[in-house]
Design a protein around this motif. Structure first.
Motif, PDB file in Angstrom:
ATOM      1  N   ALA A 133      28.093  14.048  -9.401  1.00  0.00           N
ATOM      2  CA  ALA A 133      28.466  15.774  -9.450  1.00  0.00           C
ATOM      3  C   ALA A 133      29.574  15.676 -10.097  1.00  0.00           C
ATOM      4  O   ALA A 133      29.474  16.943 -11.207  1.00  0.00           O
ATOM      5  CB  ALA A 133      28.848  15.287  -7.896  1.00  0.00           C
ATOM      6  N   GLY A 134      30.052  14.836 -11.214  1.00  0.00           N
ATOM      7  CA  GLY A 134      31.241  15.411 -12.224  1.00  0.00           C
ATOM      8  C   GLY A 134      30.453  15.374 -13.442  1.00  0.00           C
ATOM      9  O   GLY A 134      30.548  16.647 -14.206  1.00  0.00           O
ATOM     10  N   GLN A 135      29.594  15.185 -13.788  1.00  0.00           N
ATOM     11  CA  GLN A 135      28.797  15.251 -14.775  1.00  0.00           C
ATOM     12  C   GLN A 135      27.486  16.311 -14.705  1.00  0.00           C
ATOM     13  O   GLN A 135      27.558  16.478 -15.370  1.00  0.00           O
ATOM     14  CB  GLN A 135      27.462  13.931 -14.491  1.00  0.00           C
ATOM     15  N   GLN A 146      27.826  22.132 -16.984  1.00  0.00           N
ATOM     16  CA  GLN A 146      27.305  23.316 -16.147  1.00  0.00           C
ATOM     17  C   GLN A 146      28.203  24.364 -16.789  1.00  0.00           C
ATOM     18  O   GLN A 146      28.144  25.041 -17.476  1.00  0.00           O
ATOM     19  CB  GLN A 146      27.759  23.586 -14.721  1.00  0.00           C
ATOM     20  N   GLU A 147      29.830  23.173 -16.291  1.00  0.00           N
ATOM     21  CA  GLU A 147      30.780  24.380 -17.425  1.00  0.00           C
ATOM     22  C   GLU A 147      30.703  24.330 -19.021  1.00  0.00           C
ATOM     23  O   GLU A 147      31.051  25.655 -19.876  1.00  0.00           O
ATOM     24  CB  GLU A 147      31.940  23.818 -17.296  1.00  0.00           C
ATOM     25  N   ALA A 148      30.098  23.754 -19.299  1.00  0.00           N
ATOM     26  CA  ALA A 148      29.887  23.431 -21.521  1.00  0.00           C
ATOM     27  C   ALA A 148      28.510  24.669 -21.804  1.00  0.00           C
ATOM     28  O   ALA A 148      28.884  25.359 -21.783  1.00  0.00           O
ATOM     29  CB  ALA A 148      28.963  21.975 -21.757  1.00  0.00           C
ATOM     30  N   ILE A 149      27.668  25.100 -20.589  1.00  0.00           N
ATOM     31  CA  ILE A 149      26.666  25.431 -20.342  1.00  0.00           C
ATOM     32  C   ILE A 149      26.926  26.859 -20.346  1.00  0.00           C
ATOM     33  O   ILE A 149      27.273  28.221 -20.794  1.00  0.00           O
ATOM     34  CB  ILE A 149      25.123  25.448 -19.725  1.00  0.00           C
ATOM     35  N   ALA A 150      27.820  27.356 -19.128  1.00  0.00           N
ATOM     36  CA  ALA A 150      28.478  28.783 -19.047  1.00  0.00           C
ATOM     37  C   ALA A 150      29.472  28.952 -19.883  1.00  0.00           C
ATOM     38  O   ALA A 150      29.566  30.215 -20.451  1.00  0.00           O
ATOM     39  CB  ALA A 150      29.592  28.427 -17.791  1.00  0.00           C
ATOM     40  N   LEU A 151      30.013  28.106 -20.774  1.00  0.00           N
ATOM     41  CA  LEU A 151      30.877  28.604 -21.922  1.00  0.00           C
ATOM     42  C   LEU A 151      30.040  29.438 -23.182  1.00  0.00           C
ATOM     43  O   LEU A 151      30.355  30.259 -24.002  1.00  0.00           O
ATOM     44  CB  LEU A 151      31.833  27.508 -22.975  1.00  0.00           C
ATOM     45  N   ALA A 181      38.696  25.843 -27.300  1.00  0.00           N
ATOM     46  CA  ALA A 181      38.498  25.490 -25.976  1.00  0.00           C
ATOM     47  C   ALA A 181      37.170  24.770 -25.473  1.00  0.00           C
ATOM     48  O   ALA A 181      36.787  24.501 -25.187  1.00  0.00           O
ATOM     49  CB  ALA A 181      38.991  26.773 -25.182  1.00  0.00           C
ATOM     50  N   PHE A 182      36.481  25.407 -26.107  1.00  0.00           N
ATOM     51  CA  PHE A 182      35.203  24.971 -26.427  1.00  0.00           C
ATOM     52  C   PHE A 182      34.660  23.471 -26.597  1.00  0.00           C
ATOM     53  O   PHE A 182      34.716  21.959 -25.757  1.00  0.00           O
ATOM     54  CB  PHE A 182      33.732  25.971 -27.252  1.00  0.00           C
ATOM     55  N   GLY A 183      34.854  22.933 -27.585  1.00  0.00           N
ATOM     56  CA  GLY A 183      35.501  21.993 -28.504  1.00  0.00           C
ATOM     57  C   GLY A 183      35.701  20.571 -27.180  1.00  0.00           C
ATOM     58  O   GLY A 183      35.604  19.796 -27.628  1.00  0.00           O
ATOM     59  N   CYS A 184      37.024  21.199 -26.594  1.00  0.00           N
ATOM     60  CA  CYS A 184      37.870  20.408 -25.061  1.00  0.00           C
ATOM     61  C   CYS A 184      36.598  19.666 -24.359  1.00  0.00           C
ATOM     62  O   CYS A 184      36.647  19.033 -24.175  1.00  0.00           O
ATOM     63  CB  CYS A 184      39.039  21.367 -24.926  1.00  0.00           C
ATOM     64  N   ILE A 185      36.208  21.413 -24.244  1.00  0.00           N
ATOM     65  CA  ILE A 185      35.148  20.937 -22.581  1.00  0.00           C
ATOM     66  C   ILE A 185      33.903  20.126 -23.802  1.00  0.00           C
ATOM     67  O   ILE A 185      33.442  18.935 -22.608  1.00  0.00           O
ATOM     68  CB  ILE A 185      34.285  22.099 -22.672  1.00  0.00           C
ATOM     69  N   MET A 186      32.988  19.966 -24.594  1.00  0.00           N
ATOM     70  CA  MET A 186      32.095  19.463 -24.895  1.00  0.00           C
ATOM     71  C   MET A 186      32.686  17.904 -24.918  1.00  0.00           C
ATOM     72  O   MET A 186      32.045  16.877 -25.143  1.00  0.00           O
ATOM     73  CB  MET A 186      32.203  19.579 -26.396  1.00  0.00           C
ATOM     74  N   ALA A 196      34.790  16.784 -22.852  1.00  0.00           N
ATOM     75  CA  ALA A 196      34.822  15.889 -21.284  1.00  0.00           C
ATOM     76  C   ALA A 196      33.163  15.826 -21.122  1.00  0.00           C
ATOM     77  O   ALA A 196      33.430  15.230 -20.742  1.00  0.00           O
ATOM     78  CB  ALA A 196      35.722  17.701 -20.436  1.00  0.00           C
ATOM     79  N   VAL A 197      32.709  16.494 -21.550  1.00  0.00           N
ATOM     80  CA  VAL A 197      30.757  16.345 -21.490  1.00  0.00           C
ATOM     81  C   VAL A 197      31.034  14.433 -21.771  1.00  0.00           C
ATOM     82  O   VAL A 197      30.257  14.135 -21.280  1.00  0.00           O
ATOM     83  CB  VAL A 197      30.200  17.216 -22.271  1.00  0.00           C
ATOM     84  N   GLY A 198      31.268  14.687 -22.708  1.00  0.00           N
ATOM     85  CA  GLY A 198      31.069  13.417 -23.813  1.00  0.00           C
ATOM     86  C   GLY A 198      31.377  12.109 -23.115  1.00  0.00           C
ATOM     87  O   GLY A 198      31.147  10.941 -22.995  1.00  0.00           O
ATOM     88  N   PHE A 199      32.974  12.685 -22.905  1.00  0.00           N
ATOM     89  CA  PHE A 199      33.576  11.588 -21.859  1.00  0.00           C
ATOM     90  C   PHE A 199      32.446  11.342 -20.586  1.00  0.00           C
ATOM     91  O   PHE A 199      32.526  10.159 -20.131  1.00  0.00           O
ATOM     92  CB  PHE A 199      35.014  12.204 -21.744  1.00  0.00           C
ATOM     93  N   LEU A 200      32.229  12.324 -19.819  1.00  0.00           N
ATOM     94  CA  LEU A 200      31.268  11.594 -18.763  1.00  0.00           C
ATOM     95  C   LEU A 200      30.297  11.625 -19.505  1.00  0.00           C
ATOM     96  O   LEU A 200      29.935  10.673 -18.236  1.00  0.00           O
ATOM     97  CB  LEU A 200      31.249  13.100 -17.986  1.00  0.00           C
TER      98      LEU A 200
END
Length: 111
Positions: free
Chosen positions: A62-64, A69-74, A96-101, A103-107
């Motif tokens: 669910a986290g992934q 979804q958040e990365a796509i939304a941005l 901010a987008f870089g930070c979200i990306m 997070a995607v990498g970490f998950l």
């Protein structure tokens, strides 16, 4: 890949549902804007629910699903903000987008 495609399409509709009225519907009564936005959002839900079910059935957590979804939304919102609303994309948006990306990498590391 169907999950990412469906999430992308759903985000196109949701971004439109949430923000189209800032310019195009600014003269319409609020109840009309809400009705139109809910109609658009129905299409979004019709795409997001299968996207999440398919992703979860294929081993995504669910986290992934949420962070993708958040990365796509941005990405989609950045384009909408710039092309439709005429607002500039600044270094803060990109940071901010870089930070979200990140997070995607970490998950997804080790998955």
């Amino acid at each position: 890949m169907p999950t990412v495609l469906l999430l992308t399409l759903s985000n196109l509709f949701m971004t439109t549902a949430w923000y189209w009225h800032l310019k195009a519907g600014s003269t319409k009564p609020l109840w009309v804007v809400i009705l139109i936005s809910w109609t658009i959002a129905l299409v979004e839900y019709s795409l997001a629910v299968p996207a999440n079910r398919i992703g979860y059935a294929n081993g995504w957590s669910a986290g992934q699903l949420k962070i993708v979804q958040e990365a796509i939304a941005l990405i989609i919102f950045g384009g909408f903000m710039s092309w439709v609303l005429g607002e500039p994309v600044t270094w803060r948006h990109l940071a901010a987008f870089g930070c979200i990306m990140g997070a995607v990498g970490f998950l997804f590391v080790g998955k």
